[in-house]
Design a protein around this motif. Sequence first.
Motif, PDB file in Angstrom:
ATOM      1  N   ALA A 144      -9.887   0.277   3.278  1.00 12.66           N
ATOM      2  CA  ALA A 144      -8.799  -0.332   2.502  1.00 12.66           C
ATOM      3  C   ALA A 144      -8.299  -1.598   3.181  1.00 12.66           C
ATOM      4  O   ALA A 144      -7.791  -2.499   2.525  1.00 12.66           O
ATOM      5  CB  ALA A 144      -7.651   0.657   2.314  1.00 12.66           C
ATOM      6  N   PHE A 153       0.865  -1.182   0.000  1.00 16.75           N
ATOM      7  CA  PHE A 153       0.000   0.000   0.000  1.00 16.75           C
ATOM      8  C   PHE A 153       0.898   1.227   0.000  1.00 16.75           C
ATOM      9  O   PHE A 153       1.815   1.333   0.816  1.00 16.75           O
ATOM     10  CB  PHE A 153      -0.901   0.031   1.238  1.00 16.75           C
ATOM     11  N   PHE A 173      -4.740   6.127   5.315  1.00 16.61           N
ATOM     12  CA  PHE A 173      -5.451   5.167   4.480  1.00 16.61           C
ATOM     13  C   PHE A 173      -6.930   5.155   4.842  1.00 16.61           C
ATOM     14  O   PHE A 173      -7.290   5.250   6.025  1.00 16.61           O
ATOM     15  CB  PHE A 173      -4.887   3.756   4.650  1.00 16.61           C
ATOM     16  N   VAL A 213      -5.771  -2.232   5.348  1.00 15.30           N
ATOM     17  CA  VAL A 213      -4.335  -2.487   5.411  1.00 15.30           C
ATOM     18  C   VAL A 213      -4.055  -3.395   6.603  1.00 15.30           C
ATOM     19  O   VAL A 213      -4.517  -3.135   7.720  1.00 15.30           O
ATOM     20  CB  VAL A 213      -3.544  -1.173   5.544  1.00 15.30           C
TER      21      VAL A 213
END
Length: 196
Positions: free
Chosen positions: A91, A55, A87, A93
Amino acid sequence: MDDFSIDLAGTALVLIDLQNGNMARELAPYSAQAVLGNCVLLAQEMRNRGGMVVFVRVLMNELQAPPADAPLRAPGSPPPPPDASHFAPEAGVEATDIVITKRQWGAFYGTELDQLLRRRHIKTLILGGIVTNIGVESTARAAYDRGYGLVFAEDAMSGITAEAHEFACKNMFRMMGKVRTTAELIDALQAGTGEA
């Protein structure tokens, strides 16, 4: 279309700028939420197979702003909010993902991305994110110059305009690598050479 396969051990998924400041953008031909959803699907598939997921985020308050005819941010406009570079929570992560922080459009200049990829013997990058013709294309050009194979997840990215996105996908990206849909990439990962 030719036979398309992915060597998982030599491939990394690189997702560009899926952060709060970009999720609020008006994009085309796909919405930011649609792009994010496809990026999440690709990341989950890569992780499930032991693949590398990267990312990338840009520090929006540290981006250069040289004089330009059509700057991304109008002169004198207020700075982005403090969480613009975080972020997007959706998303997803994960702790096993690699996170790269950049201060320009492309993900290679001034970052450790190339070194991390080479140490893991990565030869091919699957690219997605926001915005097609800015962060994704800048990263793709630098990756191409460094000899990486490129695969573009066409519906896991979107442009500031549909025309800009389509020009990059139909012209530039096809000269640099392969352009595929998220569904085609997931099929190729599932039919691939096993675990990374």
